[in-house]
Design an enzyme around this catalytic site. Sequence first.
Site, PDB file in Angstrom:
ATOM      1  N   ASP A  63      26.745  52.111  20.932  1.00  0.00           N
ATOM      2  CA  ASP A  63      28.206  52.146  21.077  1.00  0.00           C
ATOM      3  C   ASP A  63      28.803  53.018  19.978  1.00  0.00           C
ATOM      4  OD1 ASP A  63      28.006  48.580  21.579  1.00  0.00           O
ATOM      5  OD2 ASP A  63      27.804  50.210  23.037  1.00  0.00           O
ATOM      6  N   ASP A  69      34.791  48.964  12.221  1.00  0.00           N
ATOM      7  CA  ASP A  69      33.518  48.248  12.414  1.00  0.00           C
ATOM      8  C   ASP A  69      32.705  48.293  11.129  1.00  0.00           C
ATOM      9  OD1 ASP A  69      32.608  49.138  15.852  1.00  0.00           O
ATOM     10  OD2 ASP A  69      33.955  47.645  14.987  1.00  0.00           O
ATOM     11  N   GLU A  92      25.467  43.575  14.555  1.00  0.00           N
ATOM     12  CA  GLU A  92      25.543  44.596  15.612  1.00  0.00           C
ATOM     13  C   GLU A  92      25.519  45.983  15.015  1.00  0.00           C
ATOM     14  OE1 GLU A  92      28.398  44.260  18.874  1.00  0.00           O
ATOM     15  OE2 GLU A  92      28.999  46.329  18.450  1.00  0.00           O
ATOM     16  N   ASP A 115      28.631  39.823  14.869  1.00  0.00           N
ATOM     17  CA  ASP A 115      29.265  41.039  15.363  1.00  0.00           C
ATOM     18  C   ASP A 115      30.546  41.148  14.537  1.00  0.00           C
ATOM     19  OD1 ASP A 115      30.462  42.295  18.560  1.00  0.00           O
ATOM     20  OD2 ASP A 115      30.501  43.095  16.533  1.00  0.00           O
ATOM     21  N   ASP A 118      34.171  42.666  17.119  1.00  0.00           N
ATOM     22  CA  ASP A 118      33.867  42.713  18.549  1.00  0.00           C
ATOM     23  C   ASP A 118      35.098  43.170  19.332  1.00  0.00           C
ATOM     24  OD1 ASP A 118      32.134  41.927  20.862  1.00  0.00           O
ATOM     25  OD2 ASP A 118      33.923  40.735  21.252  1.00  0.00           O
ATOM     26  N   GLU A 274      26.404  37.786  20.059  1.00  0.00           N
ATOM     27  CA  GLU A 274      27.612  37.633  20.886  1.00  0.00           C
ATOM     28  C   GLU A 274      27.450  36.434  21.825  1.00  0.00           C
ATOM     29  OE1 GLU A 274      27.452  41.642  22.409  1.00  0.00           O
ATOM     30  OE2 GLU A 274      29.178  42.264  21.227  1.00  0.00           O
TER      31      GLU A 274
END
Length: 334
Positions: A63, A69, A92, A115, A118, A274
């Site tokens: 991604d 992030d 993640e 994560d 998210d 997740e």
Amino acid sequence: MNRIITLDEFIIRGQNTYTDATGHLTRLLRDIGIAAKIVNREVNKAGLVNILGIAGSDNASGDDVQKLDIFANQVFIDCLNNGGECCGIASEELEDFVQLDPVKNKEAEYTVVMDPLDGSSNIDVNVSVGTIFGIYKRKSDVSGPCDIGDFLQKGTELVASGYVLYGTSTILVYSTGNGVNGFTLDPSIGEFCLSHPDMKIPKTGNYYSVNQGYYLKFDLEMRRYIDHCSDSNLRLRYIGSMVSDLHRIMFQGGIFLYPNTRKYVDGKLRLLYECNPMSFIIEQAGGTAINTKLERILDLDVMDIHQRSTIVIGSPDMVAEMVKFVERYSAVSI
Ligand code: AHM
Ligand code: MG
């Protein structure tokens, strides 16, 4: 005015109900709360501090990684590293798990899977995002470094899990296996305050949450169930942030689905950081969480940090109804 119960006070009270509580989990949850406050501060001003925009890299799942992030990932790592209760983190945003400072975290008993941000596709357009975390008791000897086996544990082995939703207000929801409680951040005092004690998911609801854009790429049984939701005049709500979509379902009831598609043949969402933590919370609140093969999410073997899974999660009566569609229309004998 009702007496304010802060997250720290609530955690300590929870510790006091366990005779063998050592305070380590208490301190670990406190560290997560601190990190969430720091991330919240940056999320709330992301548009002003030039941490918007894709950082140019991508994460282990391929991604596009947004700068926020990366920032959120580092904040949680730093807070947990300084907290002394966590020996390692799987995220993640990291290809492999990271070993925390063995001196600062001497004989730490826990690992954290997360994560950090998210729903990252929502960051640039000011739509809510969240943090998802899960806490495991390490299996390796506390005197040495953690290893992959400390992370590849089933969801049933989770000691605690939770999420933070950076929305119209910021709320931290967590469970240590004895129910679910929600804490809303009061910026005026900088504390998460108990706002939603003993959260329970409605047995059914009027919402379904799925990316309708993939409809033609879903298997027949999923398309038939989605047709049924539409024929039943259910309302479609899909924010593109699992935390946000599931938080709504926690309050109003409903069902969230991320089935397999041609692009994501095993589903898009990652099992370890997740699906499992969110399934732990939803089950603790009285809901159900399965994959499209009708297997309980928390029972699934975790073979890889970034392993993907399909997921159908939410109000128990709605998931049970979806199961009937799979049993009736699935080409694969379940
Ligand atoms: P992310 O962790 O990279 O943000 O991806 C996970 C998100 C979930 O929060 C959300 O439910 C899903 O991806 C949305 O995916 P899609 O845009 O394919 O519907
Ligand atoms: Mg995610």
